[in-house]
Design a protein around this motif. Structure first.
Motif, PDB file in Angstrom:
ATOM      1  N   PRO A   1       0.844  -1.199   0.000  1.00 42.96           N
ATOM      2  CA  PRO A   1       0.000   0.000   0.000  1.00 42.96           C
ATOM      3  C   PRO A   1       0.885   1.257   0.000  1.00 42.96           C
ATOM      4  N   ARG A   2       0.504   2.224  -0.829  1.00 43.11           N
ATOM      5  CA  ARG A   2       1.298   3.430  -0.978  1.00 43.11           C
ATOM      6  C   ARG A   2       0.843   4.490   0.005  1.00 43.11           C
ATOM      7  N   LYS A   3       1.773   5.279   0.443  1.00 44.47           N
ATOM      8  CA  LYS A   3       1.464   6.392   1.339  1.00 44.47           C
ATOM      9  C   LYS A   3       0.942   7.562   0.505  1.00 44.47           C
ATOM     10  N   SER A   4      -0.050   8.268   1.099  1.00 46.40           N
ATOM     11  CA  SER A   4      -0.575   9.415   0.373  1.00 46.40           C
ATOM     12  C   SER A   4      -0.044  10.734   0.936  1.00 46.40           C
ATOM     13  N   LEU A   5       0.338  10.757   2.204  1.00 44.66           N
ATOM     14  CA  LEU A   5       0.831  11.986   2.825  1.00 44.66           C
ATOM     15  C   LEU A   5       2.178  11.709   3.473  1.00 44.66           C
ATOM     16  N   LEU A   6       2.974  12.738   3.619  1.00 39.76           N
ATOM     17  CA  LEU A   6       4.238  12.602   4.330  1.00 39.76           C
ATOM     18  C   LEU A   6       3.960  12.303   5.783  1.00 39.76           C
ATOM     19  N   GLY A   7       4.753  11.467   6.381  1.00 36.79           N
ATOM     20  CA  GLY A   7       4.591  11.170   7.785  1.00 36.79           C
ATOM     21  C   GLY A   7       3.657  10.020   8.063  1.00 36.79           C
ATOM     22  N   GLU A   8       2.984   9.479   7.086  1.00 37.53           N
ATOM     23  CA  GLU A   8       2.099   8.331   7.302  1.00 37.53           C
ATOM     24  C   GLU A   8       2.865   7.065   7.324  1.00 37.53           C
TER      25      GLU A   8
END
Length: 73
Positions: free
Chosen positions: A66-73
């Motif tokens: 699963p890809r991250k959508s926001l920084l820090g997630e």
């Protein structure tokens, strides 16, 4: 001074032993049987040395993470 120091006596070298009698050469049938036995043993070792892979196989792509959508997630 010649009486104080003596030259060492030369070592006696024994003659080399007689060569061993030549071994009998195997018949063509015996040579073929030996080659077949060696071939079977080599192939048995080859099967044990193979790498077992998972059901996915070697060439199948890895599952997508699963890809991250926001920084820090």
């Amino acid at each position: 001074m010649g009486g104080l120091f003596r030259a060492p006596k030369p070592a006696i070298v024994a003659p080399p032993p007689a060569p061993a009698p030549a071994a009998e050469t195997p018949t063509p049938i015996q040579a073929q049987q030996a080659a077949e036995t060696e071939s079977r043993a080599r192939s048995r070792r080859g099967l044990e040395g193979t790498i077992a892979t998972s059901g996915r196989g070697v060439l199948a792509p890895l599952p997508a993470a699963p890809r991250k959508s926001l920084l820090g997630e």
